[in-house]
Design an enzyme around this catalytic site. Structure first.
Site, PDB file in Angstrom:
ATOM      1  N   ARG A 155       0.826  -1.215   0.000  1.00 22.15           N
ATOM      2  CA  ARG A 155       0.000   0.000   0.000  1.00 22.15           C
ATOM      3  C   ARG A 155       0.860   1.264   0.000  1.00 22.15           C
ATOM      4  O   ARG A 155       0.510   2.274   0.610  1.00 22.15           O
ATOM      5  CB  ARG A 155      -0.946   0.031   1.195  1.00 22.15           C
ATOM      6  N   SER A 226     -11.029  -0.422   3.373  1.00 22.55           N
ATOM      7  CA  SER A 226     -10.131  -0.745   4.483  1.00 22.55           C
ATOM      8  C   SER A 226      -9.419   0.517   4.951  1.00 22.55           C
ATOM      9  O   SER A 226      -8.691   1.143   4.180  1.00 22.55           O
ATOM     10  CB  SER A 226      -9.107  -1.794   4.057  1.00 22.55           C
ATOM     11  N   GLU A 321      -4.381   3.228   6.065  1.00 26.86           N
ATOM     12  CA  GLU A 321      -4.171   3.128   4.633  1.00 26.86           C
ATOM     13  C   GLU A 321      -4.707   4.375   3.940  1.00 26.86           C
ATOM     14  O   GLU A 321      -4.194   4.800   2.909  1.00 26.86           O
ATOM     15  CB  GLU A 321      -4.879   1.874   4.116  1.00 26.86           C
TER      16      GLU A 321
END
Length: 326
Positions: A155, A226, A321
């Site tokens: 990520r 998420s 994230e």
């Protein structure tokens, strides 16, 4: 002031939003931005605005797709950064090109995929990317980054760190396979194909079905998917954790052991629990949601409370994230 598009549905205003449909149009507008704050965004599907933005937001509407290379095994496709990511996945599957199907239904745009290194169900977009074409927002000069220069990791990319805010992604070149190799090692994917082998179309549909069952629709419930990344811990830390929690789920990866953040959040009692006008989703504890009328501060407060409890219980830091703009 104008409302900033964002999938959290928080009320946040920008001085103005400039959309452009070509690289030349982007370059033409840059000189007038040098005296004020500016930032390039996609659909706002991975952003949390904590307050108003006192400047200009740039947004690409470059959506063309072009085959720029092909051989017997693969095809290279150059895609405008403003194209919706899932529209591109559908485009590849319809043509029998493989590599993107495990990333079906991820919200956002093509440009954001290259910034965020999106991933799901055992796949990461960096394994498809050949190069990323950018414009330097300070000078208007073009620059093409090879996949190696993008410095992709979990990520993460060079665009999220040392080059944050310095470049606008205008095109991404992906290399896709003409030979379908299904990746079914994540979660319960394999159990869906015990009698009939998957095709790109059926694998894409299976992932869409799983995501819709687990994740709230951002069109209905404000969220950014998420919210937290799954932390990677050392082997010694993992062994210590395993002794205390024998049922802890884990994945061995390069550099250590990945522990699902959602599991830790659930162990801390946050699944389905709210704070102010924000909450942890009652199906997927990785997802923070807007219960209605939540501010960016509400969601950030929930984030910090969850982080503090996970740190207290497991002595592990979990990081967002989502990009937080304050």
């Amino acid at each position: 002031m104008i409302q900033i598009p964002n999938t959290f549905h928080v009320h946040a205003l920008a001085r103005r939003i400039v959309e452009y449909e070509s690289v030349d149009a982007l370059v033409d507008v840059l000189p007038m931005l040098q005296s004020e704050p500016y930032m390039h965004i996609g659909r706002g599907s991975n952003l949390l605005f904590v307050g108003n933005y006192e400047g200009t937001l740039l947004h690409s509407r470059i959506c063309d797709v072009e085959v720029v290379g092909e051989d017997t095994d693969s095809v290279c496709v150059r895609v405008g950064a403003g194209m919706l990511w899932d529209d591109f996945v559908a485009y590849t599957v319809d043509r029998g090109w493989s590599g993107a199907e495990n990333l079906s239904l991820i919200p956002g745009e093509v440009g954001a995929s290259a910034v965020q290194n999106i991933g799901a169900y055992g796949a990461e977009v960096c394994h498809m990317i050949d190069s990323v074409e950018c414009i330097d927002l300070r000078t208007g000069e073009p620059r093409t980054f090879t996949v190696r220069e993008c410095q992709y990791s979990y990520r993460s990319s060079v665009f999220k760190h040392q080059f944050w805010g310095m470049y606008a992604v205008v095109y991404v070149v992906y290399r896709l396979s003409k030979h379908f190799t299904p990746h079914l090692g994540y979660g319960n994917l394999a159990s869906r194909f015990t009698t009939t082998p998957p095709t790109p179309t059926t694998l894409r549909q299976a992932i869409i079905d799983i995501r819709r069952a687990k994740l709230p629709d951002p069109e209905v419930t404000g969220n950014a998917g998420s919210f937290f990344m799954n932390p990677v811990v050392t082997e010694s830390k993992f062994q210590s954790l395993l002794r205390q929690y024998p049922s802890v789920p884990y994945y061995r990866v390069d550099g250590g052991v990945k522990i699902p953040a959602g599991w830790m959040i659930e162990q801390c009692g946050w699944k389905g629990r709210s704070l102010h006008r924000a909450a942890v989703h009652d199906v997927s504890a990785l997802v923070l949601i807007n219960l209605g009328g939540a501010t960016g501060e509400d969601i950030l407060s929930l984030c910090r409370a969850v982080q503090a409890d996970v740190k207290r219980k497991f002595d592990i830091d979990i990081e967002p994230e989502v990009n937080i703009v304050s």
